[in-house]
Design an enzyme around this catalytic site. Structure first.
Site: not given
Length: 214
Positions: A85, A188, A190
């Site tokens: 990001c 992202h 994650e």
């Protein structure tokens, strides 16, 4: 490596989803450590530069902690590094965000406000990513893979060969870059379910291979 797991340094400079990145890396079998300590990060098999917030403040924090120097040194030593990001944006030369700021300059190009005429900015939600070349980072991922985005600015790499992935939000924009051993993603991983975990697992594998060879 510890117990066969690649040790990955998640750099803590006060701006990032540190715990969520750490948990995702644990899920894919890596051994993450959240740190700003140069000795700890210098001994890791890979480096992750996360980031949430404004570019100028992030660069201020990185320079204050001399993590800009650390990242450059690790790359020069051939250690894989992944920006996530805002962490991707920081890899470029400069950003127009707020008052503007110089970046790390590890990739040629700049960061500008996301061109999305008629659409809400920030861009928040799932979006398909199309890979523009083969890469170990995205091995075994579909040609068009959904990932989760939260951003108002986007990278504009100068060199087409540095672009690994493209997405469309109003207009096409680069959302993944690669110049081995440097990688970056605007989304992202994650927060991106199975595809995100696969990408992080691929990165951990790249780091393990480098660690085993050294």
């Amino acid at each position: 490596m510890t117990g066969g797991k690649p040790r990955l340094a998640v750099l803590d400079y006060g701006m990032g989803n540190l715990r969520s990145v750490e948990k995702a890396l644990e899920r894919v079998g890596a051994d993450p450590v959240v740190t700003a300590d140069h000795e700890v990060a210098g001994a890791a098999d890979g480096v992750i530069l996360p980031g949430v917030g404004a570019f100028p403040k992030a660069m201020h924090n990185l320079r204050e902690l001399e993590l800009d120097v650390l990242i450059g040194d690790r790359l020069a030593a051939g250690i894989p590094t992944l920006g996530i990001c805002l962490g991707l944006q920081l890899l470029l030369e400069a950003s127009s965000e707020n008052e503007g700021a110089w970046g790390l300059g590890l990739l040629q190009g700049r960061v500008d406000r996301l061109p999305a005429p008629g659409l809400k900015v920030p861009h928040i939600g799932w979006n398909a990513v199309r890979w523009t070349k083969e890469s170990r980072l995205v091995a075994e991922l579909p040609d068009e893979s959904p990932f989760y985005f939260v951003h108002s600015f986007a990278p504009i790499p100068t060199a087409e060969e540095d672009v690994l992935g493209m997405a469309v939000y109003g207009e096409p924009f680069a959302c993944a870059v690669e110049r081995e051993p440097l990688y970056g993603v605007q989304f992202h991983p994650e927060k991106s379910s199975a595809n995100g975990l696969k990408l992080l697992a691929n990165f951990a594998g790249i780091c393990a291979a480098v660690g085993a060879a050294s």
